[in-house]
Design a protein around this motif. Structure first.
Motif: not given
Length: 277
Positions: A117-146
């Motif tokens: 669980a802690d590893l998953d939280l770490y991955c969410d913060r250092v990687a998937s959060a960057v992905g959430r910023l990126s998909v907004r820039v890429f112009g993706m719709e919310e559901a597939p982007g997230l």
């Protein structure tokens, strides 16, 4: 191009995926350079082995304060170069804060054998959060982007963890989850014993299987051809997937040799992706 744009581009230029960012339209390209520069800044703080923990924590807290002021309309300080991207693409403050929180996990204490669980939280913060910023820039719709940010971020971070086993151990960190280590019969917390034991291969293969599940989910999302500028995530999924393949073929039993990206192959992959758009 402004001096700030040149500076953020310079931080990105060392990345294996600089070419993937360069093919974006200019506003998206400069936003991605800025996001990448921010990630490099806070990652450098987390990984600075010369600074004491209190100073590094204070440096991350300064970034947190500057991000808060950026969103409040005050003086953003060192976060000034993020302002155009935040305004144009409506980037979420929570995602910048999450990246900082992930780096703070490394600063608070060297991560060693976290539970899943802690590893998953770490991955969410250092990687998937960057992905959430990126998909907004890429112009993706919310559901597939997230969904893409969730799966591709975790796939990439787990692959990085598997690639960097020895480098992380050298600075007192083991990101392999406790559950996988225990299932392989490895002693939790004893870094030297973990990395020297051939049974580490079993633990790493369990993590690789999880990474592959996330890659598969990310590829299904991309295969559905959602809206957006998707060369960069396709490139990262392809190149890191190949990296994972090569690591699985080599195995993780000692002695290990660090597997690296083949930049020429990445360039060829990018060219193919551009032709297939």
């Amino acid at each position: 191009m402004t001096a700030t744009s040149l500076a953020t581009q310079g931080r990105a230029a060392g990345s294996s995926f600089y070419a993937g960012m360069r093919v974006l339209p200019r506003p998206e390209r400069e936003a991605m350079y800025a996001i990448y520069a921010f990630c490099r800044e806070v990652d450098d703080i987390a990984d600075d082995q010369r600074g004491d923990r209190a100073a590094r924590a204070a440096a991350l807290e300064a970034w947190r304060g500057d991000i808060a002021r950026l969103y409040a309309g005050g003086d953003p300080g060192q976060a000034h170069y993020l302002a155009p991207a935040v305004r144009r693409f409506d980037l979420a403050r929570a995602d910048f804060d999450a990246v900082i929180a992930g780096m703070a996990m490394d600063v608070a204490g060297d991560i060693c054998c976290p539970d899943a669980a802690d590893l998953d939280l770490y991955c969410d913060r250092v990687a998937s959060a960057v992905g959430r910023l990126s998909v907004r820039v890429f112009g993706m719709e919310e559901a597939p982007g997230l969904a893409l940010a969730h799966h591709l971020g975790r796939a990439l971070q787990l692959t990085n963890i598997l690639r960097d086993v020895d480098e992380d151990a050298a600075i007192g960190r083991v990101y392999l989850p406790a559950e996988a280590l225990a299932a392989a019969g490895l002693p939790l917390g004893d870094i030297a014993a973990i990395t020297a034991d051939p049974r580490i291969d079993r633990a790493c293969r369990a993590v690789a299987a999880e990474a592959r599940q996330h890659f598969d989910a990310a590829r299904r999302i991309l295969a559905a051809r959602p809206r957006g500028h998707l060369i960069a995530p396709r490139l990262m999924a392809g190149a890191y997937g190949v990296l994972l393949d090569r690591m699985e073929a080599a195995g993780w039993a000692p002695p290990r040799r660090r597997v690296r990206h083949n930049r020429l192959a990445i360039l060829g992959m990018m060219i193919r992706l551009r032709l297939l758009r």
